[in-house]
Structure formats: structure tokens, C-alpha cells
Design an enzyme around this catalytic site. Sequence first.
Site, PDB file in Angstrom:
ATOM      1  N   ASP A  31      -9.053  -4.115   2.518  1.00 18.50           N
ATOM      2  CA  ASP A  31      -7.816  -4.843   2.218  1.00 18.50           C
ATOM      3  C   ASP A  31      -7.877  -6.287   2.689  1.00 18.50           C
ATOM      4  OD1 ASP A  31      -6.562  -2.616   1.090  1.00 18.50           O
ATOM      5  OD2 ASP A  31      -5.889  -1.902   3.043  1.00 18.50           O
ATOM      6  N   ASP A  85       0.853  -1.172   0.000  1.00 21.36           N
ATOM      7  CA  ASP A  85       0.000   0.000   0.000  1.00 21.36           C
ATOM      8  C   ASP A  85       0.902   1.240   0.000  1.00 21.36           C
ATOM      9  OD1 ASP A  85      -2.321   1.375   0.062  1.00 21.36           O
ATOM     10  OD2 ASP A  85      -2.809   0.990   2.154  1.00 21.36           O
TER      11      ASP A  85
END
Length: 1063
Positions: free
Chosen positions: A774, A420
Site C-alpha cells: 500500500d 481498504d
Amino acid sequence: MATVDIENQRITNVPTLDRNAPPTDPSLVLATQRTVSIRDHSRPSARLQVEFRTMSLQLESGRAQQATDGKNGVKDLSDLDWHHVSIDEALRRLGASPHTGIDSPQVQRRVSQYGPNQISPPPSRMLRKALGWVFGGFGSLLLAASIVCFLAWKPLGEPAPQASNLALAVVLLVVVVLQAIFNAWQDFSTSRVMSSIQGMLPADVIVLRDGKQVTVLAAALVPGDIVQIALGQKVPADVKLIDVSGDVRFDRSVLTGESEPIAGRLEKTNDNILETKNIALQGTLCVSGSGRGLVFQTGDNTVFGRIAKLSSAAPTSMTTLQREILRFVVIIASLATMVAILIVILWAAWLRHSFPNYINTSGLLIDVVSVMVAFIPEGLPIAVTLSLAKVANTLSKHKVLCKSLSIVETLGSVNVLCSDKTGTLTQNKMHVEDTAIYDVTYSPLATVAALCNAASFEGSPSDSNRKINGDATDSALLKFADFLLASVDAARTRWRHVHKMAFNSKTKYMLTLSEAVPPTNNEGPLPAPLASWDSFAPGDLLLCVKGAPEILLGRCSHVVSPGADKPTFLTYAARQRVVAIQEQWAAQGRRVLLLARRVVPRDALPKEIDPYSEDFNELVDGLNSDLIIVGMVGLIDPLKPDIPDTVRTCRGAGIRFFVVTGDHPATAVAIAAQAGIITNPAAVHHASDLLEQSSFKDKEHVEVTEPHDPSDPPQSIVITGAELETLSPEQEDILCSYKEIVFARTTPEQKLRIVRSMQARECVVAVTGDGVNDAPALRAADCGIAMGNGSDVAREAADMVLLEDFSAIVVALEYGRLVFDNLKKTTLYLLPAGSFSELMPIVLNVVLGVPQMLSNIQMILICVATDVLPALSMCFEPPESGLLNRPPRNIRKDRLANVRLLLHAYGFLGILESLCAMSMSFWYLQTKGIPFTSLAGKFGNYPDEFVNNPNLLYEAQSVYFFTLVVMQWGNLLSTRTRRSSIFQQPPTWGVNRMVIPSAICALLIGIFFCYVPVFHHVFQTSNIPAKHFFIPLTFALALLILDETRKLIVRKYPKSFLAWIAW
């Protein structure tokens, strides 16, 4: 005062507020540490949220057909159409009436057909677990060997059963029991999810039956029931809403992890049954309003029930280490079985006929058992667990928590890391760096930034260090507005929000609809950001929106222009100017947001419509057009100081480091370049390059799991989520072969797809993430890594949690590789004496007819006593220099026990130890008047002085035993390192304090069993002269010198034959 560049209207000296403030409150840090405790990672609600999010993404991405057998629930859900059909059709299917419900006979039939509305507890599988504890690993072979020894003692040993056979049987049985206890202890931490899940469901419910409203137990519901859903009540089953109040809302956080309530609707709002608003799912909570629902699924068939089943199911896939251990067990068991069969064939075809008195049936069985015992390194299972536990404990000191021990080694095999951006590579402490507006004042832009904002200040306006509650983007904009406005609180109090749409990864914008407070009149001044050219009448509303420029630009029609009396039309040239500014800022690593507004006449919104209804939401969404651009802001989220070094280390370790973000492609590439993920930003490929490359049919395939040649220029590409969806399989193959990839503007579904695409190409993938969305990618990855300040759902889905700095992943990578390295060393140490050198006496006994120079009991003592502590000391070895300069372990080629390791164990160490031990034992007999020639080829016809004095054999066997024990010291010192010299990594207290004490303990254990008289008869051991302790020391030293010479050649000539065959 800020200086302004009129062309781009850039603020050059806006202060960065609180840039050095600590990222979290200390109490939050403590709470985070408690939350991610290794012993408390099975929070049931978080596990449900992970499964729900994964199933939802599978449905949305159309991959239900690819669901595995263990997740048939996804395929079944994709076949449901209750959200598509009308209310009348749903009632007709279930034979229910909206006025009378269903009658009692129907209820009875459906109870028998569908069962109670209860979630079935998972099967305990206790028998299967117990069998696994006993027969897992080498347990089945050892138990079989124990049974055979009992049979060889009695009845096959009659009329003179040997006590040594009984002792061997008992010792083997004890080893099996200890191994079973150890396995059971490891399995003791199995999650107990179902007991907590039952408490998440309601106890009773009001239902319409036989035309009457009655209260029944929730467990008594059946499909076709019409249930009353009231404020504060949990939904008792999966229901299709058939009647709702305008303000009905459902809290679905138990399933989604998101606290924002969802409105109830009568019409379908999404093709995904898990996301549509006309379905209320079991276990969710009605937080406002009321309604009625038609039950269409109960018990285990509900979404809640399916997810609960998945949450409580045991994992079906094995980690890379578990696969390696299984492969090693299969190899050893196969070799042992082959040699045992060969011995049986030799006995049946040759010895039984030529030498009928040499080996009887009982002796043959003991020989077979001896082969099994010789091959099996009984100390390996505990060495594996101790090594993993030691590394996990070391990582915890570096603020890295591992939720399972075996995942540590998996991280060491990772060759693709999908990271990320925000909060992982960057500090997640944004500030406004640039602004671009078409006006000479900043007040309108700052006011819109303050109004379209979910953050808020704490404390009094007079406090200069007020804390801000909100995400990093909104907090930065609020600071920016507070800096430019006289009072941001005053500006916000002039407006009251009527409606708000939060930012999400799909829409990529935030919207607020506000009314003036107090109502404007013709005499008072217009509240900012209104201007004199706005036709704002009493009762009108202000719509403000901020978001990604490429999303909002198409909704804009005008732009505020400097010097003009009113906004000018957004021409093509003006639009291109906005795009150019966006691209320029994005290329500098800015997150670019466009801010726009419009006045909404009151008559555009019917008075009778409920502002909390979904109809109002759709109406406001329709009004999100014909916007006036107020300006743009460029926010910068500084890179963490340690990120470039972390990325450099990871790439030097042969790991491909990818960025997966929702940001603009140019922004993502700029940050990736700053971090060292992109080598040359000017040479980055795009999706169009994939189309060109795919036209070359004979394009050479690139092996994606191997590190590239450093002399080759790295291939870089940036691709958006939308472009990813259009790729063909051939183009996806080309994409996955790039060394440097930036995935921009991605959704959670696309992140999951990226992980699976890499895994399909035999990559070992690690993923970092911190949000609820996520969770599916973290769960699907070979190693999911969550940030310590992330959501509970992300931490539950992950295998590993980084509590503090992202740079700790370097330590985790190094120790992940160290686990496998040390296990190879442990295996190599155990095989020469604990396998090969134990097998040789049996082979020579059968083939050459000499006495067996190592008793079966002594074999067991080596495997489970003298070799165990030195083998365990290997687990404490620190990393060798250059460990992270090696490429990641190729899980298809780099095995725990490969040909090179077996060649070194058997062909080098094993042969040397066997020859020395055998020579010492036969030399001892020679000194006692029994030459080797009088034993070789005699097959039991030995000299009388040897047969009449069995102590001679026991003493010779003890000589063999102690020779192996002492020579293992040399094996231990040489096997501690694969490349480094003993002088580079000495066995000192500061390096590995366990080596020398473990070697001494191994010798003391041997002395204990050989010198205590009580063991002499049962274990067939004996005292030996002192010189037979010191002579093997020279052998051990010679072995160490030979191996040091080999390592020196390997280091000096890395392309030599010795280096090629080095383990």
C-alpha cells in the site's frame, strides 16, 4: 454437532471462537505507539522501502515515461537491460572475463570514469535554507522596509535625522530576525537519512582482478568487477548473477520490507529489473548459499543509491495550505507594491511640484515603508503554525498522529476517500461461516484447510485458549479445522512440508507440497485427507491449494462427489454450481476460498533437483493443475460497529467514499452495502455500463469534486482491477464521475493508478492502507492514512496514522476543516486594523494633505503586539455546529483570502474602524482648538499652534491607536464564528478561554507603550484622556451588533444577497 444442508453443505452452528478477544496484545500497542511517534518517523530503512516499492510499481505499470523530473531514476531504470542479456553478453559489454575478471589498468580508468562505489551525501543546502528563513513569506518585504528606514534616518534624513525612523528600522529588523528564528526552528526537524544509510552497506568484498581473488574496500568496486557473494554478506553493488549455488537466497527486506528470502537465478524471471531474480541489488543480504556477480552499477547509480537520493530529497510539492499561504502572500505583496507605486507616482507628478516642502525624499521612503507595514499582517505566520500545532495536539488525544502539521488542513479538503476493506472497514477477525462440499464428512476439507495454512497454534493442545500466530484468514481456517478434527496438531504432524508458496495479491492462492510422515506403507492407514481411491504410493507427495475460486477453478478437473467411490469429472454443470455458490456467498459479504488437492507421484519430481531452487518452484507451479476440488469455505469478517456511522458522516460531509480491495466483487459490494457506501446493491453498474455510456458523445460532464444533489439517486458501480486496465480515457472519465465506487480484485499497481486518476481530475484524495504494497498509493495520495497496527513501511509512507479506531477519521476531518476555518477567522481579524485602518492615515496624508493620524511605530505595534494574541486566540476556537455538513473545500475556488473575505474585511469592518478612529482623532484635535478644516488640504501648512506643539499630533495618533485596539474587541467577538451567534458559541472559559484574556492583554500592551515615558520620544506616543478608552467600547459593541444582525439574516435567509456575499 453441526447440522448440514446437503445442497450447499452449510454449517449453521460452527462456533465463532475468540470473537471478543482483544485485537492486539498490550505490549504490541505500546510498541506501535513508540514506532509511530511523530519524532521518530524518519526510519531510513522504511523510507527506502517506500521509494523502492513506488519505483517498482512505476516500472511494472509502464509509467516510467510519466516520471517527474525529480524521479528520473525510474526512467533510467526502465532503460536498463542487464537482466535481459545473457551472461556472455554482459561480460562482453564490460570487458570482463569470468576467469580473470578485469585488469588493474581497467580498474584505474573506471574509477576515474565512475567514481568510488559510495553514495554521495545530499547537499546541505544550508545557504538556501538560511535565505528561505530570512526572505520567506513577508520577510523580504520587511527586510527591504527596514533597510529603507535606515536610509531615511541617515544619510537621507540629514541634517536632522529623526529617531523615530531609526526606531522603526530597528523594530522591523527585530521582526525579521524573530521570523527567521521561528522558521529555522520549524525546519530543525529535517530528516537525517543519509548518515544511517551508509551503515547499511558492506565495508569490504572479495573480487576477481588480474586472475586473482583479492579483498578490496567495497568503495573501490567498479563496473566489470566480479565479486564473490558468500553467506551473511551484503551485496556491495548492483550485480548480475553469473554463478550461484542451488540454495542461494537474498534477504531484500531493507528495500522491500518483506522478510521472505528471494532465490537467486541465472535467468531472467521478471521484466522488471527490480523484481527479477537474476539481479542482486546493493544492500541486500545473502542469507544462504553463495555465488558470483558481475558489477554493472556502482555508487549513486545503483538502485540503492537512487532510492537513497529520493529518500533524502526535500518534497517538491506543496500542501493545499502551503499553496494558500503563498497565494495570500502574493496578493498582499502585490497590493502593497501597487499602492506604494501609486504614492510614489503622486509624489513625483504632483506633490513634489505643487507642495515641495510637504514630503521630502526621506518622508516619501517612510510613507512607502508605512504602506508595506500597513498591508502586511505580521502575526499571520505564527498564527498558522500555532493553529496547526493546536489541532495536531488535539488529534493526538484522539489517537491520530500527524507526521506534518500542514497535512491536517489537507485532510479537511479531501473529497475522495479510498478505503481498504479488511482491517479498516472490518474487524480483521474472521471465522468460517459456511462450507460447501460434495461429501458427507468434513474431515478431508478440514485437513486440507489445516495443511494449506501458514498459521500455527502456540502452547499445549490441552490449552483451550491457545493463541494463533498468523493472518486473519489462515487463523480462521485453523480454528475451523481444529473444531472439526479430533486433533489438528496430529493431522499436521502426519505431513511434512517440502515446498510452500505463500499467498500474494497477484497469484491469489497459497500452495503446499507435503510428504507423509512416517512414509506410508501398504499396512498402515492413509493419513487424512487421502481416501481409498487415491493412488498414493510410498514416496508420493500431496499438493494442497487454497485461493480465489475464479483463479483455481480453471486448474481443477475433478470434484469430490457424495456417495461416489471416486471424484467425478468437473462438468460444465458442476462448474456452474460451484460458481453459483461462490456468487451467493459473496453477495452475503463472505470471503470465499476454494480448497483443492492432488497426489503428485514421486517420479514427477526429479530426485536430483534442489527443493530450494527456482527450477523446483517452477516445476511445482506446473503441477498446480488437474486438481480435485475438496470444497469451499465462506469466511466472514464482521464490520466494525462504528463503520456505518463513520461512512454516513463522511458522506454527509460531501466526501465520496470508495472501497479498494482485493476481494471478489460481490463480497466487496455486500460489505460496502452494509457499511452504507453502496446505497442500492441491486442497482450497481458494471464495466459493461461504462461501454454503453461512452457511446454517447454528448454525455454531460459531471463535476466530480462537488457534492451531488441529495435528491438525485446515487450512481454506484463495481469494477475489477482487470476491467480497469481495459478502460479508455473516456470510460475512465465516466467511471470517476460515479458517486459510489467499489474497486475489487485490485493489485497494488492498480491502487496507485486509481489515486492518480482521481488526482488528475482535480480531486483531493485520501487513501487508507496498512501493508507494504500500500506504500506507493499512500505516498502518492494527498493524504495517506495508515493503520496503527500496519507495517512500518505503510506508516512511513503515510502522512497520518490512526492508532485505534477508524472512526477517529471523523474527528480528523472535522479538525482539518476547523484549521482552515480558524485561519480564515485569523486573517479576517488581522486585516481591518492591521491593514486597512493603517493604510487610511497614509492615503489621507498624501491625498488630502492632513497629518498622518497613525505613526509608523504604532502600525508595527498593532501588527506584532496588540493584534497577535487575539489573533492567536482564534486558533483555539472549537468547531461550529454543522461544520461537517458543509461540502469539502474546493481548492480551486474556496481560498483563504477570497473576494468575499476581503470585502468583509475592508468594505465592512475596515471602513467602520477607520471612520471611527479617524473621527475620534480629529475630534480630539477639535477639542484642542485645531478644527479639521484647518488641516484638510493644507499639505504641511498647518496652524502654528499645531506645528509648535508636536505633542498634539502624538496624542491624536494615540487616540487613533487606542480606538483601533478597543474596536478590535468587537471585531474579535464577531469574527470568532462564521454563522453561529455569540450566544450559541459564547467566549466563555469552557468554549474558548483565550478570547477575553487575549483582548485584555492587547489593551495592556498598548497602554504599556503609550504610558511609559521612556517610549514617548522614540515611539512618538502619548497619554490620552480616559474617555477615549470608553467611547470606542460603544463602537465595538455597535460593530458586534451589526455583525450579529448580518449572521441572523444569513441563517434565516440562506439564499439572500447577504448570505451570498458572506465570507
